[in-house]
Design a protein around this motif. Structure first.
Motif, PDB file in Angstrom:
ATOM      1  N   MET A  67       0.830  -1.207   0.000  1.00  0.00           N
ATOM      2  CA  MET A  67       0.000   0.000   0.000  1.00  0.00           C
ATOM      3  C   MET A  67       0.864   1.256   0.000  1.00  0.00           C
ATOM      4  SD  MET A  67      -3.013  -1.145   2.658  1.00  0.00           S
ATOM      5  CE  MET A  67      -3.788   0.471   2.559  1.00  0.00           C
ATOM      6  N   ALA A  68       1.952   1.243   0.773  1.00  0.00           N
ATOM      7  CA  ALA A  68       2.844   2.400   0.814  1.00  0.00           C
ATOM      8  C   ALA A  68       3.498   2.627  -0.547  1.00  0.00           C
ATOM      9  CB  ALA A  68       3.913   2.198   1.895  1.00  0.00           C
ATOM     10  N   ASN A  69       3.942   1.543  -1.176  1.00  0.00           N
ATOM     11  CA  ASN A  69       4.529   1.662  -2.514  1.00  0.00           C
ATOM     12  C   ASN A  69       3.514   2.204  -3.517  1.00  0.00           C
ATOM     13  OD1 ASN A  69       7.414   0.410  -2.948  1.00  0.00           O
ATOM     14  ND2 ASN A  69       6.436  -0.866  -1.415  1.00  0.00           N
ATOM     15  N   SER A  70       2.270   1.743  -3.410  1.00  0.00           N
ATOM     16  CA  SER A  70       1.225   2.201  -4.325  1.00  0.00           C
ATOM     17  C   SER A  70       0.963   3.694  -4.164  1.00  0.00           C
ATOM     18  CB  SER A  70      -0.069   1.415  -4.076  1.00  0.00           C
ATOM     19  OG  SER A  70       0.131   0.029  -4.303  1.00  0.00           O
ATOM     20  N   ALA A  71       1.018   4.188  -2.915  1.00  0.00           N
ATOM     21  CA  ALA A  71       0.819   5.616  -2.674  1.00  0.00           C
ATOM     22  C   ALA A  71       1.929   6.439  -3.320  1.00  0.00           C
ATOM     23  CB  ALA A  71       0.777   5.877  -1.168  1.00  0.00           C
ATOM     24  N   PHE A  72       3.184   5.972  -3.193  1.00  0.00           N
ATOM     25  CA  PHE A  72       4.294   6.677  -3.833  1.00  0.00           C
ATOM     26  C   PHE A  72       4.163   6.656  -5.352  1.00  0.00           C
ATOM     27  CE2 PHE A  72       6.824   5.900   0.177  1.00  0.00           C
ATOM     28  CZ  PHE A  72       6.971   7.233   0.489  1.00  0.00           C
ATOM     29  N   LEU A  73       3.727   5.521  -5.905  1.00  0.00           N
ATOM     30  CA  LEU A  73       3.544   5.424  -7.346  1.00  0.00           C
ATOM     31  C   LEU A  73       2.524   6.445  -7.844  1.00  0.00           C
ATOM     32  CD1 LEU A  73       3.487   1.550  -7.972  1.00  0.00           C
ATOM     33  CD2 LEU A  73       5.147   3.183  -8.864  1.00  0.00           C
ATOM     34  N   SER A  74       1.401   6.529  -7.136  1.00  0.00           N
ATOM     35  CA  SER A  74       0.355   7.473  -7.542  1.00  0.00           C
ATOM     36  C   SER A  74       0.863   8.909  -7.496  1.00  0.00           C
ATOM     37  CB  SER A  74      -0.869   7.316  -6.637  1.00  0.00           C
ATOM     38  OG  SER A  74      -1.393   5.999  -6.716  1.00  0.00           O
ATOM     39  N   ALA A  75       1.556   9.264  -6.407  1.00  0.00           N
ATOM     40  CA  ALA A  75       2.061  10.628  -6.259  1.00  0.00           C
ATOM     41  C   ALA A  75       3.090  10.964  -7.335  1.00  0.00           C
ATOM     42  CB  ALA A  75       2.682  10.800  -4.870  1.00  0.00           C
ATOM     43  N   LEU A  76       3.968  10.010  -7.647  1.00  0.00           N
ATOM     44  CA  LEU A  76       4.993  10.266  -8.661  1.00  0.00           C
ATOM     45  C   LEU A  76       4.391  10.406 -10.058  1.00  0.00           C
ATOM     46  CD1 LEU A  76       7.778   7.839  -7.410  1.00  0.00           C
ATOM     47  CD2 LEU A  76       7.945  10.323  -7.545  1.00  0.00           C
ATOM     48  N   LEU A  77       3.371   9.624 -10.343  1.00  0.00           N
ATOM     49  CA  LEU A  77       2.714   9.739 -11.649  1.00  0.00           C
ATOM     50  C   LEU A  77       2.022  11.092 -11.802  1.00  0.00           C
ATOM     51  CD1 LEU A  77       1.255   6.135 -12.045  1.00  0.00           C
ATOM     52  CD2 LEU A  77       3.099   7.166 -13.381  1.00  0.00           C
ATOM     53  N   VAL A  78       1.407  11.558 -10.716  1.00  0.00           N
ATOM     54  CA  VAL A  78       0.778  12.886 -10.747  1.00  0.00           C
ATOM     55  C   VAL A  78       1.841  13.967 -10.954  1.00  0.00           C
ATOM     56  CG1 VAL A  78      -0.476  14.601  -9.390  1.00  0.00           C
ATOM     57  CG2 VAL A  78      -1.218  12.206  -9.361  1.00  0.00           C
ATOM     58  N   LEU A  79       2.950  13.855 -10.220  1.00  0.00           N
ATOM     59  CA  LEU A  79       4.038  14.827 -10.359  1.00  0.00           C
ATOM     60  C   LEU A  79       4.594  14.819 -11.777  1.00  0.00           C
ATOM     61  CD1 LEU A  79       6.071  16.852  -9.208  1.00  0.00           C
ATOM     62  CD2 LEU A  79       7.466  14.910  -8.451  1.00  0.00           C
TER      63      LEU A  79
END
Length: 223
Positions: A67-79
């Motif tokens: 779940m933590a990795n998924s949150a970072f993935l989402s944030a990086l894709l938005v950035l």
């Protein structure tokens, strides 16, 4: 903006990456001299304990990390999307002397490269953790295929997952320094040197306690 200073800062950033990369690879192969390497030994012991006690705890911990990795993935894709969408407004103007390459384009390339590196490692971390949850709950100590024990394969999977998670986080540290380049190349230079020094001396590599109590001595005592 001083174009020469931008190039110097970028060169220092690349050198810092190379130095840290060499040292982390060496440290992973020699756990007796590095924090990151010794941490992998702890992960191996963790697998032994969870196999004997409760694999369910390991599965739950891996799900939390997924779940933590998924949150970072989402944030990086938005950035990444924001950087590409607002490229003309965010990045610096001006070109390198005797070239048509702009400093802003270099900033974008470096930033996208670091983001892709983080994405790559977070995706692999999720993949390895999913594999680990399957292995840890399948009685790996009873598996032996082609001379490779299921228990050792499970340990290697967890270590791989944690290494990719760690590399993704380190990439975020360097991403912050690259973003500081948008404000001033001096901040970029200082940030690159500061982050590298922090990771080497306080986080991943050097540890005075390890040098005072080598792993070989601890193993001989335990035996």
């Amino acid at each position: 903006m001083d174009i020469t200073l931008d190039i110097v800062a970028l060169a220092v950033f690349v050198i810092c990456i190379i130095i840290y990369g060499i040292m982390i690879v060496y440290g992973l192969k020699h756990p007796d001299i590095s924090r990151k390497g010794s941490l992998n030994l702890i992960f191996e012991q963790y697998v032994d304990e969870r196999v004997k006690d409760s694999p369910l705890i390991a599965v739950q911990a891996s799900r939390n990390l997924i779940m933590a990795n998924s949150a970072f993935l989402s944030a990086l894709l938005v950035l990444l999307g924001l950087l590409l969408a607002f490229y003309p407004d965010i990045f610096a103007e001006g070109t390198i002397s005797d070239s048509s390459i702009s400093i802003g384009f270099l900033q974008l390339i470096v930033m996208v490269t670091v983001i892709v590196f983080c994405l790559f490692n977070f995706v692999l971390a999720i993949r390895m953790h999913v594999r680990f949850t399957l292995l840890i709950s399948s009685h790996p100590e009873k598996i032996n295929i082609c001379g490779i024990t299921g228990l050792q394969f499970t340990k290697n999977t967890l270590i791989s997952a944690q290494n990719h998670w760690s590399f993704g986080l380190r990439g975020l540290f360097y991403l912050i320094t690259v973003m500081a380049w948008l404000a001033d190349p001096i901040l970029f230079l200082i940030g690159a040197v500061g982050v590298t020094a922090y990771l080497i001396f306080f986080e991943d590599i050097f540890d005075k306690k390890l040098s005072e109590t080598p792993c070989e001595e601890e193993l001989s005592i335990n035996d």
